[in-house]
Design a protein around this motif. Structure first.
Motif, mmCIF file in Angstrom:
data_model
loop_
_atom_site.group_PDB
_atom_site.id
_atom_site.type_symbol
_atom_site.label_atom_id
_atom_site.label_comp_id
_atom_site.label_asym_id
_atom_site.label_seq_id
_atom_site.Cartn_x
_atom_site.Cartn_y
_atom_site.Cartn_z
ATOM 1 N N ILE A 36 43.461 33.734 61.476
ATOM 2 C CA ILE A 36 44.220 34.698 60.904
ATOM 3 C C ILE A 36 43.722 36.117 61.221
ATOM 4 N N GLN A 37 44.215 37.057 61.593
ATOM 5 C CA GLN A 37 43.822 38.498 62.057
ATOM 6 C C GLN A 37 43.761 39.500 60.823
ATOM 7 N N LYS A 38 44.528 39.144 59.673
ATOM 8 C CA LYS A 38 44.357 40.174 58.475
ATOM 9 C C LYS A 38 44.856 39.212 57.258
ATOM 10 N N GLY A 39 44.367 39.625 56.163
ATOM 11 C CA GLY A 39 44.739 39.045 54.895
ATOM 12 C C GLY A 39 43.691 39.244 53.616
ATOM 13 N N GLU A 40 43.354 38.273 52.929
ATOM 14 C CA GLU A 40 42.331 38.229 52.055
ATOM 15 C C GLU A 40 41.320 37.184 52.212
ATOM 16 N N ALA A 41 40.089 37.673 52.328
ATOM 17 C CA ALA A 41 38.775 36.733 52.496
ATOM 18 C C ALA A 41 38.232 36.694 51.291
ATOM 19 N N ASN A 42 37.680 35.305 50.994
ATOM 20 C CA ASN A 42 36.840 35.103 50.002
ATOM 21 C C ASN A 42 35.739 34.031 50.312
ATOM 22 N N LEU A 43 35.336 34.193 51.242
ATOM 23 C CA LEU A 43 34.509 33.111 52.016
ATOM 24 C C LEU A 43 32.996 33.642 51.237
ATOM 25 N N ASN A 48 38.803 49.423 42.251
ATOM 26 C CA ASN A 48 38.329 48.429 42.646
ATOM 27 C C ASN A 48 39.063 48.235 44.043
ATOM 28 N N ARG A 49 40.343 48.055 43.959
ATOM 29 C CA ARG A 49 40.960 47.620 45.191
ATOM 30 C C ARG A 49 42.500 47.742 44.953
ATOM 31 N N PRO A 50 43.356 48.166 45.935
ATOM 32 C CA PRO A 50 44.727 48.152 45.625
ATOM 33 C C PRO A 50 45.381 46.618 45.744
ATOM 34 N N LEU A 51 46.239 46.369 44.827
ATOM 35 C CA LEU A 51 46.878 44.871 44.909
ATOM 36 C C LEU A 51 47.961 44.970 45.782
ATOM 37 N N GLY A 107 32.961 43.544 43.639
ATOM 38 C CA GLY A 107 32.415 42.250 43.478
ATOM 39 C C GLY A 107 31.130 41.905 44.268
ATOM 40 N N THR A 108 30.877 42.777 45.339
ATOM 41 C CA THR A 108 29.815 42.500 46.270
ATOM 42 C C THR A 108 28.433 42.695 45.468
ATOM 43 N N PHE A 109 28.493 43.393 44.298
ATOM 44 C CA PHE A 109 27.341 43.525 43.529
ATOM 45 C C PHE A 109 26.931 42.677 42.388
ATOM 46 N N LYS A 110 28.361 41.847 42.280
ATOM 47 C CA LYS A 110 28.305 41.049 40.891
ATOM 48 C C LYS A 110 27.137 39.712 41.141
ATOM 49 N N PRO A 111 26.313 39.710 40.407
ATOM 50 C CA PRO A 111 25.387 38.504 40.505
ATOM 51 C C PRO A 111 25.880 37.397 40.230
ATOM 52 N N VAL A 112 25.455 36.005 40.682
ATOM 53 C CA VAL A 112 25.858 34.711 40.512
ATOM 54 C C VAL A 112 25.674 34.386 39.192
ATOM 55 N N GLU A 113 26.365 34.013 38.217
ATOM 56 C CA GLU A 113 26.101 33.613 36.960
ATOM 57 C C GLU A 113 26.189 32.259 36.525
ATOM 58 N N ALA A 114 26.599 31.525 37.363
ATOM 59 C CA ALA A 114 26.994 30.021 37.430
ATOM 60 C C ALA A 114 25.552 29.511 37.820
ATOM 61 N N GLU A 115 25.442 28.316 37.083
ATOM 62 C CA GLU A 115 23.872 27.558 37.248
ATOM 63 C C GLU A 115 23.715 27.061 38.788
ATOM 64 N N ILE A 116 24.847 26.528 39.206
ATOM 65 C CA ILE A 116 24.959 26.045 40.611
ATOM 66 C C ILE A 116 25.783 26.910 41.523
ATOM 67 N N ILE A 117 25.413 27.672 42.464
ATOM 68 C CA ILE A 117 26.075 28.615 43.347
ATOM 69 C C ILE A 117 27.389 27.975 43.528
ATOM 70 N N THR A 118 27.635 27.044 43.950
ATOM 71 C CA THR A 118 28.922 26.471 44.522
ATOM 72 C C THR A 118 29.956 26.527 43.282
ATOM 73 N N GLN A 119 29.611 26.777 42.098
ATOM 74 C CA GLN A 119 30.544 26.995 40.869
ATOM 75 C C GLN A 119 31.058 28.542 41.022
ATOM 76 N N HIS A 120 30.081 29.284 41.650
ATOM 77 C CA HIS A 120 30.744 30.907 41.590
ATOM 78 C C HIS A 120 31.985 31.213 42.106
ATOM 79 N N PRO A 121 32.862 31.911 41.285
ATOM 80 C CA PRO A 121 34.203 32.302 41.807
ATOM 81 C C PRO A 121 34.030 33.329 42.839
ATOM 82 N N MET A 122 34.113 33.135 43.984
ATOM 83 C CA MET A 122 34.061 34.190 45.023
ATOM 84 C C MET A 122 34.935 35.339 44.920
ATOM 85 N N HIS A 123 34.503 36.487 44.989
ATOM 86 C CA HIS A 123 35.722 37.735 44.799
ATOM 87 C C HIS A 123 36.335 37.669 46.239
#
Length: 346
Positions: free
Chosen positions: A277-284, A92-95, A221-237
């Motif tokens: 910030i030019q590099k890091g982790e994005a979860n927007l 999936n990804r290097p940590l 995670g880009t393929f993971k469907p949103v399972e929460a009833e309200i989209i704002t409750q989805h834990p973004m990868h």
């Protein structure tokens, strides 16, 4: 920017739709730029049906294009345990340099060792709550860094085609499921809007328009469907990103931006909304309640029901218009998902 968000726009169920199975593309258009292109112009609320090779006809005269130059790795590996039991592992990804987040098909405990060709071995070090595992890779007992692992899996691994493509990967996928400008290895899924560019079309566009490259290593995670009833409750990868100095200069200017793909869009908007910030982790997570602030125009494919990518499209045009555009695409037999057709939102 849209301000008022309806309750319906925040319900996951609102982003469901029925797609005839024959519209799921198992193979790309040939040539790549002969894919269909649906152009939606927000200024006059019009839809135009074209082909991707017509792209330049629709681009604003003054704009800059931002491309994602991530490169898909052969992340799908087949091996076996010491007992002989067959195993499938998806990187999936290097940590960090040596700890790799993976998905493993089959039951494995911590310290389980999985053996692959070329004397490669993976040892499970941790099991995560989301079902993923953390592993270290070894070559003849030597602990491997991620960059040293890449040439080995390039020999023995398989292109990780998305789960909705109901076939095994073929030799051609090593090229087809890769943009012509892919450079930085690390993605396990392609930035699919980029797949429509041929070398000639890419050269023509980049000669005529200001442009730059960012890197977002797309995770599964880009393929993971949103399972929460309200989209704002989805834990973004979260995904690793890096923005070149050339891209930063464009993002910090006021020139209108055409973002090539949802992955470029997530990166640009994370940069704009989180301190540049030019590099890091994005979860927007972009959706109608969290709209773009820097990207002006979006070039994208057609996405899965209840996916964060579909909600990203709705962040540009709203839920109702997104539904209308998808119905129009289905009515006109557009091909969907990774190897499918494209849409340009102006």
């Amino acid at each position: 920017m849209r301000k008022k968000v309806s309750n319906k726009e925040l319900l996951t169920q609102s982003y469901d739709f029925t797609l005839p199975s024959e519209l799921i593309a198992d193979y790309p258009a040939n040539p790549r730029d002969h894919a269909k292109l649906l152009v939606y112009n927000r200024a006059d609320d019009t839809i135009t049906h074209a082909y991707f090779y017509d792209l330049e006809k629709f681009l604003p005269k003054e704009c800059a294009l931002i491309f994602n130059n991530t490169k898909v790795i052969k992340a799908r590996l087949f091996g076996h345990k010491a007992s002989g039991g067959k195993m499938e592992l998806l990187i999936n990804r290097p940590l960090n340099a040596v700890d790799i987040n993976v998905y493993i098909r089959g039951k494995v405990k911590e310290q389980t060792e999985i053996f692959f060709d070329e004397n490669l071995m993976a040892r499970v070090t941790k099991r995560n709550d989301d079902g993923s595992r953390e592993v270290n890779f070894f070559l003849e007992e030597k602990l491997l860094r991620f960059e040293d692992l890449l040439p080995i899996i390039d020999k023995i691994g398989h292109i990780p085609l998305p789960p909705y493509i109901q076939r095994e990967d073929e030799q051609a996928d090593a090229n087809e499921y890769q943009s012509v400008f892919a450079k930085e290895a690390g993605a396990v899924a392609a930035p699919t809007a980029s797949l429509h560019f041929t070398p000639d079309l890419h050269k023509k566009i980049t000669q005529n328009y200001k442009h730059a490259y960012i890197t977002l290593h797309v995770g599964s995670g880009t393929f993971k469907p949103v399972e929460a009833e309200i989209i704002t409750q989805h834990p973004m990868h979260s995904e690793y990103y890096e923005i070149s100095n050339e891209a930063k200069a464009i993002l910090d200017s006021d020139i209108p931006i055409v973002s090539v793909g949802t992955t470029s869009t997530r990166t640009i908007e994370f940069y704009a909304k989180h301190g540049k910030i030019q590099k890091g982790e994005a979860n927007l997570f972009l959706h109608p309640g969290n709209t773009p602030s820097r990207v002006n125009h979006l070039l994208t494919n057609f996405h899965l029901p209840k996916s964060t990518l579909l909600m990203l499209v709705a962040s540009f045009v709203g839920l109702q218009k997104t539904q209308e555009l998808y119905k129009e695409a289905i009515k006109n037999n557009y091909r969907f998902y990774s190897y499918g057709d494209a849409m340009l939102i102006l």
